[in-house]
Scaffold this motif. Structure first.
Motif, mmCIF file in Angstrom:
data_model
loop_
_atom_site.group_PDB
_atom_site.id
_atom_site.type_symbol
_atom_site.label_atom_id
_atom_site.label_comp_id
_atom_site.label_asym_id
_atom_site.label_seq_id
_atom_site.Cartn_x
_atom_site.Cartn_y
_atom_site.Cartn_z
ATOM 1 N N SER A 300 0.820 -1.221 0.000
ATOM 2 C CA SER A 300 0.000 0.000 0.000
ATOM 3 C C SER A 300 0.853 1.270 0.000
ATOM 4 O O SER A 300 0.346 2.360 -0.254
ATOM 5 N N GLY A 316 -1.389 -0.843 -3.568
ATOM 6 C CA GLY A 316 -2.784 -0.992 -3.148
ATOM 7 C C GLY A 316 -2.884 -1.806 -1.885
ATOM 8 O O GLY A 316 -1.905 -2.406 -1.425
ATOM 9 N N ASP A 317 -4.073 -1.802 -1.333
ATOM 10 C CA ASP A 317 -4.352 -2.562 -0.111
ATOM 11 C C ASP A 317 -4.480 -4.050 -0.489
ATOM 12 O O ASP A 317 -5.326 -4.413 -1.325
ATOM 13 N N LEU A 319 -5.795 -6.370 0.926
ATOM 14 C CA LEU A 319 -7.106 -6.960 1.203
ATOM 15 C C LEU A 319 -8.125 -6.629 0.110
ATOM 16 O O LEU A 319 -9.203 -7.195 0.066
ATOM 17 N N GLU A 320 -7.759 -5.698 -0.768
ATOM 18 C CA GLU A 320 -8.615 -5.446 -1.940
ATOM 19 C C GLU A 320 -8.005 -6.107 -3.182
ATOM 20 O O GLU A 320 -8.701 -6.702 -3.994
ATOM 21 N N VAL A 321 -6.657 -6.001 -3.305
ATOM 22 C CA VAL A 321 -5.995 -6.507 -4.516
ATOM 23 C C VAL A 321 -6.062 -8.038 -4.596
ATOM 24 O O VAL A 321 -6.378 -8.595 -5.652
ATOM 25 N N ALA A 324 -9.388 -9.463 -5.620
ATOM 26 C CA ALA A 324 -9.624 -9.167 -7.047
ATOM 27 C C ALA A 324 -8.842 -10.144 -7.926
ATOM 28 O O ALA A 324 -9.342 -10.617 -8.955
#
Ligand SMILES: Cc1cc2nc3c(=O)[nH]c(=O)nc-3n(C[C@H](O)[C@H](O)[C@H](O)COP(=O)(O)OP(=O)(O)OC[C@H]3O[C@@H](n4cnc5c(N)ncnc54)[C@H](O)[C@@H]3O)c2cc1C
Length: 332
Positions: A300, A316-317, A319-321, A324
């Motif tokens: 991040s 990026g985070d 926990l999002e990447v 995805a």
């Protein structure tokens, strides 16, 4: 200080098999010996190990000092320290290399303290500096929190002792025509040399894909702290048929077993694809994957040093990447 121009290794064996790192450092010892105009020697300790002594000669040892005694079948800290220290004091080689294994990390400081010489730990690169009046070994190690690589030398005392990280140096080719001398050594030990006794070695066979044999390795670092585990990375690892590894903090948090840690104190790995997630990129860690093919980093912080050593960087985070990526892989 009147050392002989020889580069020595301590050849570690377990259960009558040489550790790979012992052959790796033997290959490096041959290169260093050529540079200083000398030969190589290996110290081998155990019981009935003549075949291993011949193997060491085939891999480049000019001499093998062989200590054979049933009491030495397993590594014995005091006894091994005594035998090696006495031999070094008598022969005074220029350099002694040891593998940076758990046992090597116990033995090396004991020997260095006994014979009063310096020891550089976890080196990942060795070179001879010929700029002074006599050749000096420069041992590169990650230093100062892992933010830089420092060269350490031992100009005053001999031998110059170094433990070398496993897996970072090349194993030399075997040459059964290479000739060498096998020197059987007398084992002079007493009760005091067995204050602590190793009576058995039990090998734990790790389960599942391992980081040193998998083509794909996913690594989780301390950036996963808010999740409290590396569980979010497991699905990605499984989809890629890979193995899950971690950094030192991941081990300290109990998220990975010891055999899955990467770096100078852990394993040196060379997968085709390494995905490193929530890791800052300290040299202590990155030194463990110099042989990796493609390196992808997810962090991040756009200024994280890991982005200096990766081929593909995603800011990026995790926990999002990661979810995805999992979704996209499932769609494939
Ligand atoms: C002698 C010595 C030997 C060592 N040997 C080793 C070794 O063998 N192996 C090893 O690994 N370490 C070793 N270390 C420790 C090493 O120096 C580092 O401290 C360690 O590698 C840092 O681990 P890390 O990157 O997981 O954690 P950190 O340095 O804390 O980095 C965490 C990263 O995660 C990022 N992050 C935070 N949240 C998120 C998020 N939600 N999504 C994405 N990114 C996020 C942060 O921006 C940060 O860059 C050693 C240290 C010493 C002194």
């Amino acid at each position: 200080m009147n050392a002989i121009h020889e580069v020595w290794i301590w050849a570690e064996q377990r259960d009558g098999r040489l550790m790979d790192v012992s052959l790796e450092i033997l290959g490096k010892a041959s290169e260093l010996a050529e540079e200083i105009g000398g030969g190589t020697a290996a110290i081998l300790i155990g019981d009935e190990l003549s075949p291993l002594a011949r193997e060491l000669i085939a891999y480049g040892a000019d001499k093998v000092y062989l200590f054979s005694d049933p009491r030495l079948t397993y590594y014995q800290s005091d006894a091994y320290t005594r035998l090696i220290s006495d031999l070094l004091e008598k022969q005074q080689p220029e350099i002694l290399l040891l593998g940076g294994t758990t046992i090597g990390m116990d033995l090396a400081p004991s020997v260095a303290a006994r014979i009063k010489t310096g020891l550089t730990a976890h080196s990942c690169k060795l070179e001879i500096d010929k700029s002074g009046d006599k050749p000096l070994l420069m041992a590169a190690v990650p230093g100062w929190g892992g933010g830089m690589i420092v060269n350490i030398a031992c100009p005053e005392h001999r031998p110059q002792m170094v433990t070398v990280q496993q897996g970072v140096m090349e194993k030399p080719p075997r040459d059964d025509h290479h000739s060498g001398e096998l020197i059987p050594m007398e084992v002079k030990l007493n009760e005091r040399d067995f204050r602590v006794k190793c009576i058995e070695m039990v090998e734990t066979i790790p389960e599942g894909p391992q980081i040193d044999t998998s083509d794909v390795v996913v690594v989780g670092g301390y950036g996963m702290k808010c999740q409290g585990s590396l569980l979010p990375l497991e699905e990605l690892t499984d989809l890629l048929h890979g193995a899950l590894g971690g950094t030192r903090p991941a081990l300290d948090e109990g998220w990975i077993p010891e055999c899955s840690m990467i770096g100078v104190n852990g394993k040196a790995i060379g997968p085709k694809l390494l995905i490193t997630i929530g890791t800052s990129g300290a040299n202590h860690y990155t030194a463990g994957f110099v042989k990796a093919g493609t390196v992808m980093a997810i962090n991040s912080d756009p200024d994280a040093p890991i982005f200096d050593v990766c081929d593909i960087g995603i800011v990026g985070d995790a926990l999002e990447v990661v979810p995805a990526m999992v979704k996209a892989l499932k769609a494939l």
